[in-house]
Design an enzyme around this catalytic site. Structure first.
Site, PDB file in Angstrom:
ATOM      1  N   CYS A   2       0.723  -1.242   0.088  1.00 56.70           N
ATOM      2  CA  CYS A   2       0.086  -0.133   0.211  1.00 56.70           C
ATOM      3  C   CYS A   2       0.943   1.208   0.144  1.00 56.70           C
ATOM      4  O   CYS A   2       2.094   1.356   0.528  1.00 56.70           O
ATOM      5  CB  CYS A   2      -0.793  -0.009   1.118  1.00 56.70           C
ATOM      6  SG  CYS A   2      -1.960  -1.430   1.415  1.00 56.70           S
ATOM      7  N   ARG A  27       4.854   0.128  -6.645  1.00 59.87           N
ATOM      8  CA  ARG A  27       4.966  -0.773  -5.452  1.00 59.87           C
ATOM      9  C   ARG A  27       3.942  -1.949  -5.652  1.00 59.87           C
ATOM     10  O   ARG A  27       3.928  -2.801  -4.849  1.00 59.87           O
ATOM     11  CB  ARG A  27       4.739   0.014  -4.242  1.00 59.87           C
ATOM     12  CG  ARG A  27       5.799   0.932  -3.814  1.00 59.87           C
ATOM     13  CD  ARG A  27       5.381   2.216  -2.963  1.00 59.87           C
ATOM     14  NE  ARG A  27       4.745   1.695  -1.806  1.00 59.87           N
ATOM     15  CZ  ARG A  27       5.347   1.589  -0.521  1.00 59.87           C
ATOM     16  NH1 ARG A  27       6.512   2.080  -0.386  1.00 59.87           N
ATOM     17  NH2 ARG A  27       4.685   1.026   0.573  1.00 59.87           N
ATOM     18  N   TRP A  75      -2.738  -2.587  -1.596  1.00 57.87           N
ATOM     19  CA  TRP A  75      -2.556  -3.691  -2.109  1.00 57.87           C
ATOM     20  C   TRP A  75      -3.300  -4.628  -1.022  1.00 57.87           C
ATOM     21  O   TRP A  75      -2.650  -4.790   0.047  1.00 57.87           O
ATOM     22  CB  TRP A  75      -1.025  -3.923  -1.835  1.00 57.87           C
ATOM     23  CG  TRP A  75      -0.479  -5.565  -1.798  1.00 57.87           C
ATOM     24  CD1 TRP A  75      -0.321  -6.027  -0.980  1.00 57.87           C
ATOM     25  CD2 TRP A  75      -0.083  -6.291  -2.830  1.00 57.87           C
ATOM     26  NE1 TRP A  75       0.217  -7.313  -1.006  1.00 57.87           N
ATOM     27  CE2 TRP A  75       0.320  -7.318  -2.409  1.00 57.87           C
ATOM     28  CE3 TRP A  75       0.147  -6.086  -4.236  1.00 57.87           C
ATOM     29  CZ2 TRP A  75       0.919  -8.427  -3.146  1.00 57.87           C
ATOM     30  CZ3 TRP A  75       0.542  -7.137  -5.073  1.00 57.87           C
ATOM     31  CH2 TRP A  75       0.934  -8.073  -4.491  1.00 57.87           C
ATOM     32  N   ASN A 101      -1.547   1.831   6.120  1.00 55.75           N
ATOM     33  CA  ASN A 101      -0.557   0.776   5.743  1.00 55.75           C
ATOM     34  C   ASN A 101      -0.147  -0.067   6.632  1.00 55.75           C
ATOM     35  O   ASN A 101      -0.103   0.558   7.972  1.00 55.75           O
ATOM     36  CB  ASN A 101       0.911   1.444   4.993  1.00 55.75           C
ATOM     37  CG  ASN A 101       0.579   2.144   3.459  1.00 55.75           C
ATOM     38  OD1 ASN A 101      -0.454   1.911   3.206  1.00 55.75           O
ATOM     39  ND2 ASN A 101       1.780   2.720   2.927  1.00 55.75           N
ATOM     40  N   GLY A 102      -0.194  -1.560   6.366  1.00 55.45           N
ATOM     41  CA  GLY A 102       0.186  -2.239   7.590  1.00 55.45           C
ATOM     42  C   GLY A 102      -0.978  -3.282   7.796  1.00 55.45           C
ATOM     43  O   GLY A 102      -1.969  -3.305   7.277  1.00 55.45           O
ATOM     44  N   GLU A 483      17.074 -24.335  -3.715  1.00 60.43           N
ATOM     45  CA  GLU A 483      16.648 -22.819  -3.871  1.00 60.43           C
ATOM     46  C   GLU A 483      17.851 -22.010  -3.920  1.00 60.43           C
ATOM     47  O   GLU A 483      17.951 -21.058  -4.848  1.00 60.43           O
ATOM     48  CB  GLU A 483      15.883 -22.311  -2.315  1.00 60.43           C
ATOM     49  CG  GLU A 483      15.485 -20.900  -2.406  1.00 60.43           C
ATOM     50  CD  GLU A 483      14.712 -20.295  -3.758  1.00 60.43           C
ATOM     51  OE1 GLU A 483      14.108 -21.380  -4.536  1.00 60.43           O
ATOM     52  OE2 GLU A 483      14.614 -19.304  -3.827  1.00 60.43           O
ATOM     53  N   LYS A 487      18.840 -19.588  -7.035  1.00 60.16           N
ATOM     54  CA  LYS A 487      18.753 -18.115  -6.981  1.00 60.16           C
ATOM     55  C   LYS A 487      20.293 -17.687  -7.532  1.00 60.16           C
ATOM     56  O   LYS A 487      20.350 -16.779  -8.382  1.00 60.16           O
ATOM     57  CB  LYS A 487      19.277 -17.717  -5.451  1.00 60.16           C
ATOM     58  CG  LYS A 487      17.948 -17.516  -4.393  1.00 60.16           C
ATOM     59  CD  LYS A 487      16.966 -16.348  -4.774  1.00 60.16           C
ATOM     60  CE  LYS A 487      16.036 -16.488  -6.038  1.00 60.16           C
ATOM     61  NZ  LYS A 487      14.759 -17.344  -5.851  1.00 60.16           N
ATOM     62  N   GLU A 490      19.705 -18.215 -11.772  1.00 56.15           N
ATOM     63  CA  GLU A 490      18.728 -17.550 -12.376  1.00 56.15           C
ATOM     64  C   GLU A 490      19.124 -15.815 -12.766  1.00 56.15           C
ATOM     65  O   GLU A 490      18.645 -15.295 -13.630  1.00 56.15           O
ATOM     66  CB  GLU A 490      17.282 -17.470 -11.885  1.00 56.15           C
ATOM     67  CG  GLU A 490      17.094 -16.960 -10.525  1.00 56.15           C
ATOM     68  CD  GLU A 490      15.722 -17.112  -9.772  1.00 56.15           C
ATOM     69  OE1 GLU A 490      14.711 -17.057 -10.835  1.00 56.15           O
ATOM     70  OE2 GLU A 490      15.627 -16.913  -8.673  1.00 56.15           O
ATOM     71  N   HIS A 506      27.091 -41.222  -6.474  1.00 55.18           N
ATOM     72  CA  HIS A 506      26.429 -41.946  -7.554  1.00 55.18           C
ATOM     73  C   HIS A 506      26.410 -41.367  -8.854  1.00 55.18           C
ATOM     74  O   HIS A 506      25.609 -41.856  -9.794  1.00 55.18           O
ATOM     75  CB  HIS A 506      24.810 -42.304  -7.068  1.00 55.18           C
ATOM     76  CG  HIS A 506      24.819 -42.951  -5.626  1.00 55.18           C
ATOM     77  ND1 HIS A 506      25.078 -44.222  -5.536  1.00 55.18           N
ATOM     78  CD2 HIS A 506      24.683 -42.455  -4.343  1.00 55.18           C
ATOM     79  CE1 HIS A 506      25.011 -44.638  -4.227  1.00 55.18           C
ATOM     80  NE2 HIS A 506      24.588 -43.543  -3.395  1.00 55.18           N
ATOM     81  N   LYS A 605       8.000 -12.194 -14.147  1.00 58.22           N
ATOM     82  CA  LYS A 605       7.892 -12.476 -12.562  1.00 58.22           C
ATOM     83  C   LYS A 605       6.439 -13.477 -12.463  1.00 58.22           C
ATOM     84  O   LYS A 605       6.426 -14.050 -11.639  1.00 58.22           O
ATOM     85  CB  LYS A 605       7.414 -11.153 -12.147  1.00 58.22           C
ATOM     86  CG  LYS A 605       6.864 -10.968 -10.509  1.00 58.22           C
ATOM     87  CD  LYS A 605       8.148 -11.506  -9.702  1.00 58.22           C
ATOM     88  CE  LYS A 605       7.797 -11.459  -8.329  1.00 58.22           C
ATOM     89  NZ  LYS A 605       9.014 -12.330  -7.565  1.00 58.22           N
TER      90      LYS A 605
HETATM   91  C1  F6R Z   1      12.441 -17.887  -8.614  1.00 59.86           C
HETATM   92  C2  F6R Z   1      11.097 -17.630  -9.008  1.00 59.86           C
HETATM   93  C3  F6R Z   1      10.141 -18.711  -9.352  1.00 59.86           C
HETATM   94  C4  F6R Z   1       8.537 -18.547  -8.807  1.00 59.86           C
HETATM   95  C5  F6R Z   1       7.888 -19.651  -9.859  1.00 59.86           C
HETATM   96  C6  F6R Z   1       6.233 -19.806  -9.154  1.00 59.86           C
HETATM   97  O1  F6R Z   1      13.336 -17.040  -8.027  1.00 59.86           O
HETATM   98  O2  F6R Z   1      10.526 -16.433  -8.390  1.00 59.86           O
HETATM   99  O3  F6R Z   1      10.570 -19.770  -9.608  1.00 59.86           O
HETATM  100  O4  F6R Z   1       8.950 -19.262  -7.602  1.00 59.86           O
HETATM  101  O5  F6R Z   1       7.651 -19.036 -10.995  1.00 59.86           O
HETATM  102  O6  F6R Z   1       5.749 -18.399  -8.992  1.00 59.86           O
HETATM  103  P1  F6R Z   1       4.673 -18.195  -8.115  1.00 59.86           P
HETATM  104  O7  F6R Z   1       5.001 -18.424  -6.818  1.00 59.86           O
HETATM  105  O8  F6R Z   1       4.197 -16.934  -8.437  1.00 59.86           O
HETATM  106  O9  F6R Z   1       3.556 -19.309  -8.321  1.00 59.86           O
END
Ligand code: F6R
Length: 610
Positions: A2, A27, A75, A101-102, A483, A487, A490, A506, A605
């Site tokens: 927000c 945001r 939001w 906000n919050g 993970e 990170k 990517e 293996h 995203k």
């Molecule tokens: C990696 C990343 C992606 C998401 C994936 C699922 O940093 O962000 O691997 O985790 O695309 O996205 P959501 O969580 O939006 O379903």
């Protein structure tokens, strides 16, 4: 997240509010609104959807005559995106308006109390209780009334408040949610974020928690909650607009890494009550339904799937219900063995990922009960699930997830404890121990970020030219390795893979040669000696080893080339701590390689196509 902007002064307020809200749009938001005092009357205009909808309705603000107003981009958290749930919210008499906000953690109790007194609510939000409390506690003075209302609130807030009877004033206050004051010769501002007011002033006050602000056109006064005056130093903003949007950080990703303690706190604290009980507001599963569950599937994509891999260890350990973590894109096409005795936990930040949504539908069609963990309120996955638990991470803008991952992780921990408790599979002591460690996570994550930021910058310089990296771990450490590896690859484009450490022999060990980078996650106490043996094996073949372990495992220094020590917590919770230096490592390596961190090549995203 927000956004708030407010103005009082010589100029027309509504166009300034619209302009400020536009600057906060980056945001993320789902609705917007403004409240002004026009001809002595409080006027509110608000609308779901794009800011343009609101702006067109009031002709960019030109349709309103007023020199004082507050504006908000919402939001959604409590209540879906809708006109009614948009801010500003109004008190029953219509004389108070509030933007917030919050999260107000005790809003359920406050709402029940107000309803008992005959107050009628128009929205599903937590914020509306503030508007009604202002009315309830009004003593003729705005400042003292707000101070009394604050005494009733628990949680985080940044507030902007207008009252028809005080047409030249705005009162504002914050606690754990940002708010600044902007000062100019033509009037004064409040804003949740610097970009909202940067084109009008660079002179600001940064507010501390619970400093009450009385904003007038010709001056700003700041008080304690006891109404004692506070003297503050004016600060000069030197950032340009682009830097200001990122809070002065170079990228949204690092900003979001740093926001994790707050996001964790917001996700945890509404779910743990004063008696140490877990309160999962979004779960309607009865005790009997829980007893009937024979199998749990955690289904998701990418990092959210990696949360599921941690979840498998946590849920099986605590609930003793067989649990599988599955990739949504696989699950949906393999006639999964799912029926009425299955609980399907769907995890998604965006709530719109195509494969995850399809997997949800598949599970429902086969009779499973679907519980989702989602960050975006009102998203498709949230709407189609039987039960939804929201991660209060706020909008995540960087493509690579950080704070959403962390909040999903802790949400799964809470779900596991909740189920274990209801099934009588956890002792009081175990429950108390795990919950008290969960409550400490935000502080520990903060400490890790503070202590490792510089160190990881240095290590990144050392590792930036490696072509391959291998991440190893056992049990929950393996889940974190998945993970950590994602990170790195990517955002830095370094080839990287994660392996269960015991699998090395293996096959994969044949890839280890002089100067291969191996990151060994060794947080899991029970298995420390085993992981240490794997470190020795790769060292013997020439690997350069960066190890991550807890502060008491100093033996590792004899084997690893570099060690990152993290605080000790319960084994099942280690992923929440281990992942943080791994996020920083990925970020700083990508930075050192000059990559486009917030928008890595070929990635989006939200993956809304298969
Ligand atoms: C990696 C990343 C992606 C998401 C994936 C699922 O940093 O962000 O691997 O985790 O695309 O996205 P959501 O969580 O939006 O379903």
């Amino acid at each position: 997240m927000c956004g708030i902007v407010g103005y009082v002064g010589d100029k027309q307020s509504a166009p300034l509010l619209i302009e400020g809200l536009e600057k906060l749009a980056y945001r993320g938001y789902d609705s917007a609104g403004v409240a002004v005092i026009e001809n002595g009357k409080l006027r509110i205009d608000k609308a779901k959807g794009h800011l343009e909808v609101l702006s067109e309705r009031i002709d960019g603000g030109a349709a309103i005559q007023s020199n004082v107003g507050i504006g908000h981009t919402r939001w959604a958290t409590h209540g879906r995106p809708s006109d009614e749930n948009s801010h500003p919210h109004r008190s029953g008499s219509g004389r108070f308006a509030v933007v917030h906000n919050g999260i107000i953690e005790n809003y359920v109790q406050l709402k029940a109390e107000l309803i008992d007194k005959g107050v009628e609510f128009c929205s599903e939000t937590d914020t509306e209780v503030i508007a009604h409390l202002l009315e309830e506690l009004y003593d003729g003075e705005l400042l003292s009334t707000v101070a009394k209302v604050i005494g009733r609130l628990q949680g985080s807030y940044a507030l902007g408040i207008l009252c028809e009877e005080h047409p030249d004033e705005i009162v504002a206050i914050r606690s754990s949610s940002p708010l600044i004051v902007g000062l100019s010769d033509a009037g004064n501002f409040i804003a949740s974020d610097i970009p909202a007011i940067l084109s009008h002033t660079r002179k600001i006050y940064h507010l501390e928690n619970d400093e009450l602000v009385l904003l007038k056109g010709d001056g700003v006064s700041i008080y304690t909650l006891e109404l004692e005056p506070v003297l503050k130093k004016v600060e000069e903003v030197t950032w340009d607009v682009a830097a200001a949007e990122k809070g002065g950080y170079a990228h949204f990703m690092i900003k979001e890494i740093i926001e994790q303690p707050r996001a964790l706190q917001d996700t945890i604290s509404p779910r743990v009550d004063d008696n140490g009980e877990i309160v999962l507001d979004g779960i309607t599963l009865t005790a009997q339904q829980l007893k009937n569950i024979k199998k749990i599937y955690i289904v998701a994509c990418g990092s959210a799937y990696h949360v599921g891999v941690v979840g498998k260890y946590v849920l099986e350990k605590l609930t003793r219900i067989p649990t599988e973590a599955d990739l949504a894109s696989e699950f949906r096409y393999r006639s999964p063995l799912v029926d009425e005795s299955t609980l399907c936990i769907i995890i998604s930040q965006s709530g719109e990922t195509a494969d995850t949504l399809a997997a949800l539908r598949e599970a429902k069609e086969r009779g499973a009960r679907v519980l989702s963990i989602v960050n975006v309120v009102g998203s498709s996955i949230a709407n189609e699930s039987d039960d939804v638990l929201y991660t209060w991470a706020g909008p995540e803008i960087a493509v690579a997830t950080t704070k959403a991952y962390s909040t999903q992780l802790v949400m799964l921990d809470l779900i596991a404890l909740y189920i274990a408790k209801r099934l009588g599979r956890i002792t009081k002591e175990e429950m108390r121990g795990l919950l008290s460690s969960i409550i400490k996570l935000p502080g520990r994550v903060e400490a890790i970020i503070e202590s490792y930021d510089d160190r990881l910058r240095e290590l990144a310089e050392k590792f930036k030219d490696y072509e391959h990296a291998y991440f190893l771990g056992r049990n929950v450490d393996y889940a974190v390795a998945l993970e950590a590896s994602l990170k790195l690859k990517e955002i830095s484009y370094i080839h990287s893979e994660a392996y269960a450490a015991g699998e090395l022999k293996h096959g994969t060990i044949s890839l280890i040669e002089e100067n291969t980078l191996v990151v060994a996650l060794a947080g899991c106490h029970r298995l420390f000696a085993k992981t240490l043996s794997n470190i020795k094996e790769v060292k013997a073949r020439g690997a350069y080893v960066l190890a991550v372990t807890t502060e008491d495992n100093t033996a590792i220094e004899q084997e690893a080339d570099d060690v990152l020590y993290i605080p000790c917590t319960k084994e099942l919770l280690m992923p929440s701590l281990e992942v943080v230096p791994m996020q920083l490592l990925g970020y700083y390596i990508a930075l050192a390689r000059g990559c486009d961190i917030d928008k890595p090549r070929n990635l989006a995203k939200s993956v809304t196509v298969e």
